[in-house]
Design a protein around this motif. Structure first.
Motif, PDB file in Angstrom:
ATOM      1  N   SER A  14      33.420  57.280  35.889  1.00  0.00           N
ATOM      2  CA  SER A  14      33.624  56.356  34.762  1.00  0.00           C
ATOM      3  C   SER A  14      35.048  55.830  34.741  1.00  0.00           C
ATOM      4  CB  SER A  14      33.307  57.062  33.435  1.00  0.00           C
ATOM      5  OG  SER A  14      31.949  57.448  33.382  1.00  0.00           O
ATOM      6  N   ALA A  15      35.992  56.737  35.040  1.00  0.00           N
ATOM      7  CA  ALA A  15      37.395  56.335  35.045  1.00  0.00           C
ATOM      8  C   ALA A  15      37.690  55.367  36.195  1.00  0.00           C
ATOM      9  CB  ALA A  15      38.292  57.567  35.142  1.00  0.00           C
ATOM     10  N   ILE A  16      37.058  55.589  37.341  1.00  0.00           N
ATOM     11  CA  ILE A  16      37.242  54.667  38.466  1.00  0.00           C
ATOM     12  C   ILE A  16      36.693  53.290  38.109  1.00  0.00           C
ATOM     13  CG2 ILE A  16      36.481  54.149  40.824  1.00  0.00           C
ATOM     14  CD1 ILE A  16      36.626  57.148  41.416  1.00  0.00           C
ATOM     15  N   LEU A  17      35.551  53.259  37.433  1.00  0.00           N
ATOM     16  CA  LEU A  17      34.994  51.983  36.974  1.00  0.00           C
ATOM     17  C   LEU A  17      35.963  51.257  36.047  1.00  0.00           C
ATOM     18  CD1 LEU A  17      31.199  52.572  36.224  1.00  0.00           C
ATOM     19  CD2 LEU A  17      32.196  50.846  37.716  1.00  0.00           C
ATOM     20  N   LEU A  18      36.605  52.029  35.175  1.00  0.00           N
ATOM     21  CA  LEU A  18      37.580  51.431  34.264  1.00  0.00           C
ATOM     22  C   LEU A  18      38.749  50.846  35.044  1.00  0.00           C
ATOM     23  CD1 LEU A  18      38.587  50.878  31.405  1.00  0.00           C
ATOM     24  CD2 LEU A  18      39.584  53.169  31.376  1.00  0.00           C
ATOM     25  N   GLN A  19      39.224  51.563  36.054  1.00  0.00           N
ATOM     26  CA  GLN A  19      40.323  51.062  36.872  1.00  0.00           C
ATOM     27  C   GLN A  19      39.920  49.778  37.596  1.00  0.00           C
ATOM     28  OE1 GLN A  19      43.594  52.387  37.187  1.00  0.00           O
ATOM     29  NE2 GLN A  19      42.870  53.441  35.356  1.00  0.00           N
ATOM     30  N   ILE A  42      37.492  60.078  47.054  1.00  0.00           N
ATOM     31  CA  ILE A  42      37.420  58.730  46.492  1.00  0.00           C
ATOM     32  C   ILE A  42      36.442  57.879  47.288  1.00  0.00           C
ATOM     33  CG2 ILE A  42      38.714  56.606  46.054  1.00  0.00           C
ATOM     34  CD1 ILE A  42      39.302  58.854  44.078  1.00  0.00           C
ATOM     35  N   TYR A  43      36.464  58.005  48.610  1.00  0.00           N
ATOM     36  CA  TYR A  43      35.508  57.264  49.444  1.00  0.00           C
ATOM     37  C   TYR A  43      34.075  57.602  49.028  1.00  0.00           C
ATOM     38  CZ  TYR A  43      39.349  56.103  52.674  1.00  0.00           C
ATOM     39  OH  TYR A  43      40.513  55.617  53.226  1.00  0.00           O
ATOM     40  N   ARG A  44      33.814  58.897  48.819  1.00  0.00           N
ATOM     41  CA  ARG A  44      32.463  59.308  48.421  1.00  0.00           C
ATOM     42  C   ARG A  44      32.108  58.761  47.047  1.00  0.00           C
ATOM     43  NH1 ARG A  44      33.803  64.508  50.957  1.00  0.00           N
ATOM     44  NH2 ARG A  44      34.457  65.301  48.928  1.00  0.00           N
ATOM     45  N   ASP A  45      33.087  58.773  46.124  1.00  0.00           N
ATOM     46  CA  ASP A  45      32.829  58.240  44.781  1.00  0.00           C
ATOM     47  C   ASP A  45      32.493  56.752  44.842  1.00  0.00           C
ATOM     48  OD1 ASP A  45      33.285  60.708  43.657  1.00  0.00           O
ATOM     49  OD2 ASP A  45      35.352  60.265  43.050  1.00  0.00           O
ATOM     50  N   ILE A  46      33.203  56.006  45.663  1.00  0.00           N
ATOM     51  CA  ILE A  46      32.944  54.576  45.786  1.00  0.00           C
ATOM     52  C   ILE A  46      31.532  54.344  46.324  1.00  0.00           C
ATOM     53  CG2 ILE A  46      33.579  52.471  47.041  1.00  0.00           C
ATOM     54  CD1 ILE A  46      35.519  53.133  44.807  1.00  0.00           C
ATOM     55  N   ARG A  47      31.110  55.162  47.287  1.00  0.00           N
ATOM     56  CA  ARG A  47      29.753  55.024  47.842  1.00  0.00           C
ATOM     57  C   ARG A  47      28.699  55.306  46.771  1.00  0.00           C
ATOM     58  NH1 ARG A  47      31.969  57.390  52.591  1.00  0.00           N
ATOM     59  NH2 ARG A  47      31.211  59.462  51.991  1.00  0.00           N
ATOM     60  N   VAL A  48      28.960  56.303  45.921  1.00  0.00           N
ATOM     61  CA  VAL A  48      28.027  56.614  44.829  1.00  0.00           C
ATOM     62  C   VAL A  48      27.902  55.423  43.888  1.00  0.00           C
ATOM     63  CG1 VAL A  48      27.672  58.030  42.768  1.00  0.00           C
ATOM     64  CG2 VAL A  48      28.360  59.110  44.913  1.00  0.00           C
ATOM     65  N   LEU A  49      29.019  54.819  43.526  1.00  0.00           N
ATOM     66  CA  LEU A  49      28.994  53.665  42.634  1.00  0.00           C
ATOM     67  C   LEU A  49      28.224  52.510  43.269  1.00  0.00           C
ATOM     68  CD1 LEU A  49      32.677  53.752  41.287  1.00  0.00           C
ATOM     69  CD2 LEU A  49      30.599  54.327  40.026  1.00  0.00           C
ATOM     70  N   GLN A  51      25.820  52.818  45.425  1.00  0.00           N
ATOM     71  CA  GLN A  51      24.409  53.206  45.483  1.00  0.00           C
ATOM     72  C   GLN A  51      23.693  52.984  44.153  1.00  0.00           C
ATOM     73  OE1 GLN A  51      24.609  57.240  46.885  1.00  0.00           O
ATOM     74  NE2 GLN A  51      25.103  56.653  49.000  1.00  0.00           N
ATOM     75  N   ILE A  52      24.439  53.065  43.044  1.00  0.00           N
ATOM     76  CA  ILE A  52      23.799  52.849  41.740  1.00  0.00           C
ATOM     77  C   ILE A  52      23.875  51.393  41.299  1.00  0.00           C
ATOM     78  CG2 ILE A  52      24.226  55.223  41.016  1.00  0.00           C
ATOM     79  CD1 ILE A  52      26.523  54.233  39.293  1.00  0.00           C
ATOM     80  N   GLY A  53      24.336  50.524  42.216  1.00  0.00           N
ATOM     81  CA  GLY A  53      24.259  49.091  41.943  1.00  0.00           C
ATOM     82  C   GLY A  53      25.537  48.404  41.520  1.00  0.00           C
ATOM     83  N   VAL A  54      26.664  49.103  41.512  1.00  0.00           N
ATOM     84  CA  VAL A  54      27.928  48.452  41.159  1.00  0.00           C
ATOM     85  C   VAL A  54      28.420  47.662  42.383  1.00  0.00           C
ATOM     86  CG1 VAL A  54      30.315  48.771  40.418  1.00  0.00           C
ATOM     87  CG2 VAL A  54      28.517  50.302  39.557  1.00  0.00           C
ATOM     88  N   PRO A  55      28.562  46.340  42.263  1.00  0.00           N
ATOM     89  CA  PRO A  55      28.962  45.518  43.415  1.00  0.00           C
ATOM     90  C   PRO A  55      30.467  45.589  43.673  1.00  0.00           C
ATOM     91  CG  PRO A  55      28.644  44.119  41.506  1.00  0.00           C
ATOM     92  CD  PRO A  55      28.294  45.524  41.071  1.00  0.00           C
ATOM     93  N   ILE A  56      30.858  46.512  44.531  1.00  0.00           N
ATOM     94  CA  ILE A  56      32.271  46.716  44.841  1.00  0.00           C
ATOM     95  C   ILE A  56      32.592  46.049  46.173  1.00  0.00           C
ATOM     96  CG2 ILE A  56      34.080  48.413  45.292  1.00  0.00           C
ATOM     97  CD1 ILE A  56      32.529  50.375  43.562  1.00  0.00           C
ATOM     98  N   ALA A  57      33.579  45.171  46.147  1.00  0.00           N
ATOM     99  CA  ALA A  57      34.024  44.512  47.375  1.00  0.00           C
ATOM    100  C   ALA A  57      35.132  45.336  48.003  1.00  0.00           C
ATOM    101  CB  ALA A  57      34.516  43.100  47.061  1.00  0.00           C
ATOM    102  N   SER A  65      37.684  46.073  44.910  1.00  0.00           N
ATOM    103  CA  SER A  65      37.669  45.182  43.756  1.00  0.00           C
ATOM    104  C   SER A  65      36.230  44.975  43.325  1.00  0.00           C
ATOM    105  CB  SER A  65      38.312  43.837  44.112  1.00  0.00           C
ATOM    106  OG  SER A  65      38.222  42.933  43.024  1.00  0.00           O
ATOM    107  N   LEU A  66      36.013  44.789  42.024  1.00  0.00           N
ATOM    108  CA  LEU A  66      34.684  44.441  41.547  1.00  0.00           C
ATOM    109  C   LEU A  66      34.351  43.024  41.993  1.00  0.00           C
ATOM    110  CD1 LEU A  66      34.447  45.775  37.876  1.00  0.00           C
ATOM    111  CD2 LEU A  66      33.210  46.606  39.880  1.00  0.00           C
ATOM    112  N   ALA A  67      33.088  42.799  42.355  1.00  0.00           N
ATOM    113  CA  ALA A  67      32.661  41.466  42.766  1.00  0.00           C
ATOM    114  C   ALA A  67      32.912  40.471  41.641  1.00  0.00           C
ATOM    115  CB  ALA A  67      31.179  41.481  43.143  1.00  0.00           C
ATOM    116  N   GLU A  68      33.320  39.273  42.009  1.00  0.00           N
ATOM    117  CA  GLU A  68      33.627  38.215  41.039  1.00  0.00           C
ATOM    118  C   GLU A  68      32.443  37.993  40.099  1.00  0.00           C
ATOM    119  OE1 GLU A  68      36.080  35.360  39.269  1.00  0.00           O
ATOM    120  OE2 GLU A  68      36.551  36.713  40.937  1.00  0.00           O
ATOM    121  N   GLY A  69      32.734  37.983  38.786  1.00  0.00           N
ATOM    122  CA  GLY A  69      31.699  37.710  37.799  1.00  0.00           C
ATOM    123  C   GLY A  69      30.972  38.929  37.276  1.00  0.00           C
ATOM    124  N   TYR A  70      31.158  40.096  37.913  1.00  0.00           N
ATOM    125  CA  TYR A  70      30.466  41.299  37.450  1.00  0.00           C
ATOM    126  C   TYR A  70      31.159  41.853  36.215  1.00  0.00           C
ATOM    127  CZ  TYR A  70      28.418  45.975  37.381  1.00  0.00           C
ATOM    128  OH  TYR A  70      27.771  47.131  37.001  1.00  0.00           O
TER     129      TYR A  70
END
Length: 244
Positions: A14-19, A42-49, A51-57, A65-70
């Motif tokens: 959740s904190a990584i999402l906030l960042q 951190i690499y594993r956490d990013i992969r988890v995010l 996998q649950i549909g967060v569009p991370i570029a 970075s979060l995908a533009e517009g998300y």
């Protein structure tokens, strides 16, 4: 994996999402240092995010970075976070720029709007139990801080009328806002590149009689605020004397 470990990871995710939401680009090393974990974690956490549909570029060698517009749904404030903002509001009210006071109040009202009912009641109680000395309350002496802040972040040239100490009339100047400095005398000072003087100057906000937006833009200054302040310490000149 234990329940405690699962909760720690959920909290970190959740904190990584906030960042990711608050910063345009952040790298794994910064995240690892912030959360006191390994870069591999951190690499594993990013992969988890992902996998649950967060569009991370991912930008190789730069970070994530979060995908533009998300957009991420609003994150709830904890009671302690809300209390800190309520307490800070009393200090903001001591500020001598009315635009900052008004803008902060609007921000706090938005925070209150997303609190659950029990926290709302506690925050309301706290707001009635925090006060500052009446001797500290003075009428604001400027109202241009918010306008100048917007110009600084959008690289817009401003036209101001500035009246230096000891001067009978104000002078009109085109300036490129660079940074803000709050002095021990409780005055906001604007550091800006003055096109008339062709150099950086300091302007006390309470001596700016008028400020106007323009359609002119300026390029990002390569000088950092820290470098500027270090140079001023070597050869300090007051804001008013700079313009004499």
């Amino acid at each position: 994996m234990s329940t405690h470990t699962d909760m720690k990871r959920l909290t970190r995710l959740s904190a990584i999402l906030l960042q990711l939401q608050t910063r345009r680009l952040i790298n794994a090393n910064d995240l690892a240092e912030k959360f006191v974990v390994s870069v591999r974690t951190i690499y594993r956490d990013i992969r988890v995010l992902e996998q649950i549909g967060v569009p991370i570029a991912s930008f190789e060698g730069k970070g994530y970075s979060l995908a533009e517009g998300y957009k991420i749904p609003p994150i709830m404030f904890t009671e302690q976070e809300a209390n800190a903002l309520i307490t800070a509001q009393q200090l903001i009210n001591l500020n001598k720029d009315s635009s900052l006071i008004d803008t902060y109040k609007e921000a706090v009202d938005k925070v209150k709007a997303v609190l659950n009912y029990s926290t709302k009641d506690k925050v309301e109680l706290l707001s009635k139990r925090v006060a500052v000395s009446p001797a500290s309350m003075e009428q604001p002496t400027s109202n241009s801080l918010a306008t100048i802040q917007n110009a600084l972040t959008s690289f817009s040239v401003l036209r101001i009328h500035y009246k230096a100490e000891g001067k009978n009339e104000s002078s009109a100047r085109l300036i490129e806002p660079f940074a803000f400095y709050y002095s021990m005398q409780q005055h906001w000072t604007l550091i800006a590149f003055c096109r008339l003087r062709n150099d950086f100057r300091m302007f006390r906000l309470d001596r700016i009689e008028a400020v106007y937006s323009t359609d002119l833009k300026f390029a990002t200054h390569q000088l950092s605020l820290q470098e500027y302040l270090q140079e001023k310490e070597k050869n300090f000149t007051s804001p008013d004397k700079q313009l004499s």
